[in-house]
Design a protein around this motif. Structure first.
Motif, PDB file in Angstrom:
ATOM      1  N   PRO A  92       0.796  -1.225   0.000  1.00 44.14           N
ATOM      2  CA  PRO A  92       0.000   0.000   0.000  1.00 44.14           C
ATOM      3  C   PRO A  92       0.826   1.272   0.000  1.00 44.14           C
ATOM      4  N   ASP A  93       2.111   1.177   0.234  1.00 43.14           N
ATOM      5  CA  ASP A  93       2.956   2.362   0.323  1.00 43.14           C
ATOM      6  C   ASP A  93       4.228   2.108  -0.479  1.00 43.14           C
ATOM      7  N   PRO A  94       4.127   2.075  -1.807  1.00 46.66           N
ATOM      8  CA  PRO A  94       5.269   1.634  -2.599  1.00 46.66           C
ATOM      9  C   PRO A  94       6.532   2.454  -2.402  1.00 46.66           C
ATOM     10  N   LEU A  95       6.444   3.741  -2.301  1.00 47.21           N
ATOM     11  CA  LEU A  95       7.669   4.527  -2.133  1.00 47.21           C
ATOM     12  C   LEU A  95       8.275   4.332  -0.749  1.00 47.21           C
ATOM     13  N   GLY A  96       7.427   4.077   0.253  1.00 52.15           N
ATOM     14  CA  GLY A  96       7.945   3.910   1.604  1.00 52.15           C
ATOM     15  C   GLY A  96       8.505   2.538   1.890  1.00 52.15           C
ATOM     16  N   LEU A  97       8.034   1.505   1.211  1.00 53.29           N
ATOM     17  CA  LEU A  97       8.454   0.147   1.529  1.00 53.29           C
ATOM     18  C   LEU A  97       9.469  -0.437   0.555  1.00 53.29           C
ATOM     19  N   ALA A  98       9.666   0.187  -0.555  1.00 53.40           N
ATOM     20  CA  ALA A  98      10.568  -0.380  -1.554  1.00 53.40           C
ATOM     21  C   ALA A  98      11.972  -0.671  -1.034  1.00 53.40           C
ATOM     22  N   PRO A  99      12.564   0.169  -0.181  1.00 58.05           N
ATOM     23  CA  PRO A  99      13.927  -0.121   0.287  1.00 58.05           C
ATOM     24  C   PRO A  99      14.020  -1.270   1.284  1.00 58.05           C
ATOM     25  N   TRP A 100      12.886  -1.776   1.761  1.00 54.87           N
ATOM     26  CA  TRP A 100      12.901  -2.789   2.820  1.00 54.87           C
ATOM     27  C   TRP A 100      12.208  -4.064   2.336  1.00 54.87           C
ATOM     28  N   PRO A 101      12.923  -4.922   1.633  1.00 57.24           N
ATOM     29  CA  PRO A 101      12.287  -6.078   0.970  1.00 57.24           C
ATOM     30  C   PRO A 101      11.645  -7.075   1.931  1.00 57.24           C
ATOM     31  N   ALA A 102      12.273  -7.374   3.059  1.00 54.04           N
ATOM     32  CA  ALA A 102      11.673  -8.345   3.997  1.00 54.04           C
ATOM     33  C   ALA A 102      10.378  -7.792   4.575  1.00 54.04           C
ATOM     34  N   LEU A 103      10.402  -6.552   4.975  1.00 51.26           N
ATOM     35  CA  LEU A 103       9.199  -5.921   5.525  1.00 51.26           C
ATOM     36  C   LEU A 103       8.131  -5.777   4.448  1.00 51.26           C
ATOM     37  N   ARG A 104       8.547  -5.438   3.253  1.00 50.16           N
ATOM     38  CA  ARG A 104       7.606  -5.267   2.142  1.00 50.16           C
ATOM     39  C   ARG A 104       6.788  -6.532   1.925  1.00 50.16           C
ATOM     40  N   ARG A 105       7.453  -7.697   1.965  1.00 44.77           N
ATOM     41  CA  ARG A 105       6.746  -8.967   1.773  1.00 44.77           C
ATOM     42  C   ARG A 105       5.753  -9.221   2.910  1.00 44.77           C
ATOM     43  N   VAL A 106       6.154  -8.917   4.133  1.00 42.47           N
ATOM     44  CA  VAL A 106       5.266  -9.128   5.283  1.00 42.47           C
ATOM     45  C   VAL A 106       4.055  -8.215   5.191  1.00 42.47           C
ATOM     46  N   VAL A 107       4.277  -6.958   4.873  1.00 36.00           N
ATOM     47  CA  VAL A 107       3.165  -6.005   4.791  1.00 36.00           C
ATOM     48  C   VAL A 107       2.199  -6.406   3.686  1.00 36.00           C
ATOM     49  N   ALA A 108       2.725  -6.822   2.536  1.00 38.29           N
ATOM     50  CA  ALA A 108       1.853  -7.247   1.441  1.00 38.29           C
ATOM     51  C   ALA A 108       0.985  -8.428   1.871  1.00 38.29           C
ATOM     52  N   GLU A 109       1.567  -9.340   2.633  1.00 44.01           N
ATOM     53  CA  GLU A 109       0.840 -10.534   3.078  1.00 44.01           C
ATOM     54  C   GLU A 109      -0.184 -10.216   4.173  1.00 44.01           C
ATOM     55  N   ARG A 110       0.189  -9.365   5.115  1.00 47.01           N
ATOM     56  CA  ARG A 110      -0.664  -9.124   6.288  1.00 47.01           C
ATOM     57  C   ARG A 110      -1.557  -7.901   6.160  1.00 47.01           C
ATOM     58  N   TRP A 111      -1.421  -7.156   5.063  1.00 49.74           N
ATOM     59  CA  TRP A 111      -2.169  -5.898   4.939  1.00 49.74           C
ATOM     60  C   TRP A 111      -3.682  -6.062   5.091  1.00 49.74           C
ATOM     61  N   PRO A 112      -4.316  -7.072   4.469  1.00 48.13           N
ATOM     62  CA  PRO A 112      -5.770  -7.189   4.643  1.00 48.13           C
ATOM     63  C   PRO A 112      -6.183  -7.320   6.116  1.00 48.13           C
ATOM     64  N   GLU A 113      -5.420  -8.099   6.897  1.00 45.06           N
ATOM     65  CA  GLU A 113      -5.733  -8.233   8.325  1.00 45.06           C
ATOM     66  C   GLU A 113      -5.521  -6.920   9.063  1.00 45.06           C
ATOM     67  N   ALA A 114      -4.429  -6.247   8.756  1.00 47.28           N
ATOM     68  CA  ALA A 114      -4.138  -4.961   9.409  1.00 47.28           C
ATOM     69  C   ALA A 114      -5.227  -3.951   9.078  1.00 47.28           C
ATOM     70  N   ARG A 115      -5.629  -3.915   7.831  1.00 45.12           N
ATOM     71  CA  ARG A 115      -6.692  -2.986   7.408  1.00 45.12           C
ATOM     72  C   ARG A 115      -8.008  -3.297   8.112  1.00 45.12           C
ATOM     73  N   ASP A 116      -8.362  -4.575   8.192  1.00 48.86           N
ATOM     74  CA  ASP A 116      -9.607  -4.954   8.859  1.00 48.86           C
ATOM     75  C   ASP A 116      -9.575  -4.574  10.334  1.00 48.86           C
ATOM     76  N   TRP A 117      -8.439  -4.808  10.986  1.00 49.85           N
ATOM     77  CA  TRP A 117      -8.291  -4.415  12.393  1.00 49.85           C
ATOM     78  C   TRP A 117      -8.455  -2.904  12.541  1.00 49.85           C
ATOM     79  N   HIS A 118      -7.811  -2.164  11.656  1.00 49.01           N
ATOM     80  CA  HIS A 118      -7.876  -0.703  11.726  1.00 49.01           C
ATOM     81  C   HIS A 118      -9.316  -0.215  11.574  1.00 49.01           C
ATOM     82  N   LEU A 119     -10.040  -0.743  10.601  1.00 53.53           N
ATOM     83  CA  LEU A 119     -11.419  -0.315  10.372  1.00 53.53           C
ATOM     84  C   LEU A 119     -12.329  -0.681  11.541  1.00 53.53           C
TER      85      LEU A 119
END
Length: 200
Positions: A92-119
């Protein structure tokens, strides 16, 4: 905010910031151990988290810290995109996550859960009363009465964090990270009054 033409004060309060909240959820859900930093808050204010999807230490804490600082650092020091790093694998934040490949993969995988929790958290919070703009305006007017003058022009940006600690973190002279539990307590008006007296 209290408008007074060109001379005015402003207190902006950001609650339920999508990326900030989700970054904290990712850190908590994946048990990411982050290096100490003055702008890193305590644990997420949540009774139960889903089990981590990978072994502890898989996501380097320095990557999460870099992302966090890109979200809350007053200078907005996002890393500049470099050739070969964009796009960032549908995060969801391509410019912010591009330099961090391990974190980028985790965020891409867990984003739907994080978004649902946030909402869900946002919806639950709307049912609880919290100090509003009129309370802030009233507090500034009380300070002005006690000083016998209008406050000097100032601008303050406050980001509320869903964390368990009660530490208010000063990012710079205009920006603060405030735990929601402080904002929603009597301590808030005491702290805010002191801040307005100091800067106004």
């Amino acid at each position: 905010m209290e408008p007074r033409g060109p001379l005015s004060w402003r207190i902006g309060i950001r609650r339920w910031d999508h990326l900030v909240d989700c970054a904290l959820w990712i850190r908590a859900s994946e048990c990411i151990e982050v290096p100490a930093h003055r702008l890193v808050p305590g644990p997420l204010d949540l009774d139960e988290l889903p089990a981590p999807t990978r072994p502890l230490g898989t996501v380097p804490g320095a990557e999460w810290l870099g992302w966090w600082l890109s979200l809350v650092d007053p200078a907005g020091r996002r890393p500049r995109p470099r050739a070969g790093l964009e796009p960032a694998d549908d995060t969801p934040d391509p410019l912010g996550l591009a330099p961090w490949p391990a974190l980028r993969r985790v965020v891409a995988e867990r984003w739907p859960e994080a978004r649902d929790w946030h909402l869900a958290r946002q919806g639950d919070s709307l049912t609880r009363p919290a100090p509003g703009n009129s309370a802030t305006t009233g507090l500034v007017r009380q300070v002005e009465r006690s000083l016998g003058r209008s406050v000097r022009p100032f601008s303050v940006e406050i980001t509320l964090l869903p964390v368990r600690d009660e530490v208010i973190r000063r990012a710079d002279h205009e920006r603060y990270l405030v735990p929601e539990r402080v904002h929603d307590s009597p301590r808030w008006s005491v702290w805010l009054r002191d801040l307005v007296l100091r800067i106004g």
